[in-house]
Write a protein that holds these residues in place. Structure first.
Motif, short mmCIF file in Angstrom:
data_model
loop_
_atom_site.label_atom_id
_atom_site.label_comp_id
_atom_site.label_asym_id
_atom_site.label_seq_id
_atom_site.Cartn_x
_atom_site.Cartn_y
_atom_site.Cartn_z
N ALA A 74 0.82 -1.16 0.12
CA ALA A 74 0.18 0.16 -0.09
C ALA A 74 0.95 1.29 -0.12
N LEU A 75 2.09 1.15 0.62
CA LEU A 75 2.95 2.41 0.64
C LEU A 75 3.24 2.57 -0.87
N ALA A 81 -3.03 8.01 1.23
CA ALA A 81 -4.38 7.62 0.99
C ALA A 81 -4.76 6.17 0.54
N ASN A 82 -3.71 5.39 -0.07
CA ASN A 82 -3.85 4.04 -0.38
C ASN A 82 -4.16 3.20 0.94
N ILE A 83 -3.16 3.70 1.75
CA ILE A 83 -3.07 2.78 3.11
C ILE A 83 -4.39 2.80 4.05
N ILE A 84 -4.93 4.28 3.96
CA ILE A 84 -6.07 4.29 4.93
C ILE A 84 -7.32 3.84 3.96
N TRP A 85 -7.61 4.75 2.87
CA TRP A 85 -8.65 4.22 2.25
C TRP A 85 -8.95 3.03 1.54
N PHE A 255 -3.17 2.20 -7.04
CA PHE A 255 -3.92 2.19 -6.04
C PHE A 255 -4.57 0.61 -5.96
N CYS A 256 -5.04 -0.06 -7.01
CA CYS A 256 -5.64 -1.51 -6.99
C CYS A 256 -4.57 -2.37 -6.26
N ILE A 257 -3.11 -2.21 -6.92
CA ILE A 257 -2.08 -3.20 -6.45
C ILE A 257 -2.11 -2.82 -5.01
N GLY A 258 -2.20 -1.76 -4.41
CA GLY A 258 -1.79 -1.44 -3.34
C GLY A 258 -2.68 -2.15 -2.32
N LEU A 259 -3.92 -2.56 -2.75
CA LEU A 259 -5.14 -3.16 -1.99
C LEU A 259 -4.49 -4.66 -1.51
N LEU A 260 -3.49 -5.13 -1.95
CA LEU A 260 -2.97 -6.46 -1.29
C LEU A 260 -2.81 -6.17 -0.03
#
Length: 548
Positions: A74-75, A81-85, A255-260
């Motif tokens: 997520a980082l 924004a990616n980490i929290i949302w 952003f989507c990849i950070g959802l892992l």
């Protein structure tokens, strides 16, 4: 275990009991009677109450630990924004998945979990192959997630030690290689298997401890980070709205990849179903625990993540860390000294061990249940219950050996090994989708009306969200995190996934299609049982005793 139409009618009766019916009768007797109507003889002790189930569901995710070991995704994906949302978004999606599974589990609460549910819900002509595919995804997904948790704990421990510097200013573990990592992983794996193997009756107490330890640990982390904050604190606008992808991909895809990160932390949602045969009121307690735990995890995750984001600096440097573990570096920059940082990381390390113990426990029950239905080679050995320890010890040891052998891949390629985390998420997500898809698309959710957790139109909405999420997860988590791909940054999840599919497919072709008859129940539609028996021929219910 052939049944008549009249017997099949009786099979439905206990599954339709509501909460009050379960609560007024002797819990164990009612639960065991329900299990018998679903085709199994009770073999495990029912020593878990409602709160025990909730707490075990919580430690399977072990937020905040589950968010630490994959924090880099997520980082790099977008930063704050990616980490929290991303966490909020995925938690809401997984809430829909949990609600969908809860509806079905309230009707079919067995240790076989989603593969059993897929079998009894699927049409006669495809239920063996569909339950086989679902079962292998469920089994392999749990093994891979357990492996990822234990190996992640080893890597996180090494990163925590690295907050100490030698006389030259280098990290204490900078010179460590693959063998040191594997030895620590070996120790973590043995500990996480020994505790549930030798102390099964004490595990509920460990689950209570985990809740209070998490609460105390998160409070200590939040207070220390925000009060000390040696390098200062970010603004609220930056913490909640700053988006700075480091992956090289377009912003939306990054952003989507950070959802892992969030997907990994919530991937254990359906693993608790494997504990149904050790729960006093499984048709009520497990569904409630699955849904309630997601809400608890969402809040706990935010309470942990928001303070960390407020003290986070140098996003490119953190994303590029060779260790892939930015949390120790973030803590050290905020605390300012090595001893204080390590002490603040200690609650997360202990949570990692507790998470591993929970995953080992649930996975061993899944392995045992799958072997009980004859789907694993040498099933007679793995389906045995150790009466003295009151656990499926052989199945637990099988899982441990598989995990240790897969861990050896780390010596050849760290990137290839890292793929198992993503594949574990993919396989578990696919296995969760199987009974949901069959229930919604082929059964019209008729079976849900027989349970105690029917959400009606809201359930339909949750089913659609769950299936849409499944269609996204598979391609998304096979993509490399960084656009500029090297041998060390390549995502080999697709290779591992195809390899798994190939192995399970070959095993079905060599052995399964002739011998695997599925769980010992024909309780789908009493009126079609005769058709089922005639269509299965020599592999029908008549031969089932050889697998159970």
């Amino acid at each position: 275990m052939a049944t008549s139409a009249k017997d099949s009618d009786l099979q439905w009766a206990p599954a339709t009991m509501n909460d009050s019916a379960l609560e007024t009768g002797p819990d164990k007797a009612v639960a065991d009677a329900l299990l018998e109507t679903l085709g199994y003889t009770p073999e495990l002790s029912r020593n878990r109450s409602t709160w025990n189930v909730v707490f075990m569901s919580f430690i399977l995710a072990s937020v905040p630990y589950g968010l630490c070991t994959t924090y880099q995704y997520a980082l790099a994906g977008g930063g704050p924004a990616n980490i929290i949302w991303g966490w909020v978004l995925v938690s809401l999606i997984i809430l829909a998945v949990a609600a969908s599974l809860a509806e079905i589990t309230s009707v079919y609460p067995t240790a076989g979990g989603v593969y059993y549910q897929t079998f009894v819900l699927a049409p006669i002509w495809c239920r063996r192959i569909s339950s086989w595919v679902c079962g292998w995804a469920y089994f392999a997904g749990q093994v891979m997630i357990t492996l990822a948790v234990n190996f992640g704990t080893a890597q996180f421990f090494i990163a925590c030690l690295n907050v100490f510097n030698d006389s030259d200013g280098k990290g204490l573990t900078d010179s460590w290689g693959a063998w040191q990592t594997y030895v620590i992983f070996l120790a973590v794996t043995v500990i996480c298997h020994a505790i549930p193997a030798l102390g099964n009756k004490w595990l509920p107490w460990l689950e209570y401890f985990a809740i209070f330890w998490t609460l105390a640990g998160v409070i200590a982390i939040d207070v220390c980070l925000l009060v000390i904050a040696k390098e200062g604190r970010q603004s609220g606008k930056w913490a909640f709205g700053h988006f700075e992808p480091q992956t090289g991909w377009p912003g939306g895809w990054s952003f989507c990849i950070g959802l892992l990160q969030a997907a990994y932390a919530t991937s254990s949602t359906g693993m608790i179903i494997s504990m149904c045969e050790e729960v006093r009121q499984p048709a009520v307690q497990v569904p409630k625990a699955m849904v309630g735990t997601i809400v608890i995890n969402l809040i706990a995750g935010l309470v942990f993540l928001i303070p960390v984001v407020f003290v986070m600096h140098d996003l490119p440097g953190l994303a590029a860390l060779v260790s892939g573990q930015p949390i120790p570096s973030i803590f050290k920059s905020a605390i300012g000294n090595s001893v204080g940082t390590f002490l603040l990381l200690l609650p997360l390390l202990i949570l990692g061990l507790i998470c591993g113990i929970g995953c080992v426990t649930a996975t061993s029950r899944c392995t045992w249940a799958f072997a009980r239905d004859g789907a694993i080679p040498a099933s007679g050995w793995w389906r045995t219950i150790n009466k003295k320890l009151d656990i499926p010890l052989n199945a637990m040891m099988l899982d441990m050996v598989i995990e240790l052998l897969i861990g050896l891949i780390y010596f050849g390629s760290t990137a290839a090994y890292s793929a198992f985390s993503g594949v574990g998420v993919i396989l578990l997500t696919l296995s969760y989708a199987c009974p949901i898809a069959v229930s919604l698309c082929l059964r019209g959710r008729e079976d849900i009306k027989n349970g105690s957790f029917d959400l009606g139109y809201l359930g339909v909405f949750c089913n659609v969200i769950a299936l849409a999420w499944t269609s996204i997860v598979t391609p998304l988590f096979c993509m490399p995190t960084f656009m500029s791909v090297t041998a060390e940054t390549m995502n080999y999840a697709s290779v591992v996934l195809v390899g798994f599919i190939g192995i399970s497919g070959v095993w079905y072709w060599v052995w399964g299609h002739k011998n695997y008859v599925g769980p010992p129940t024909d309780a789908i539609d009493p009126e079609v049982e005769g058709e089922a028996n005639s269509s299965t021929g020599s592999h029908g219910a008549e031969e089932r005793p050889k697998n159970i």
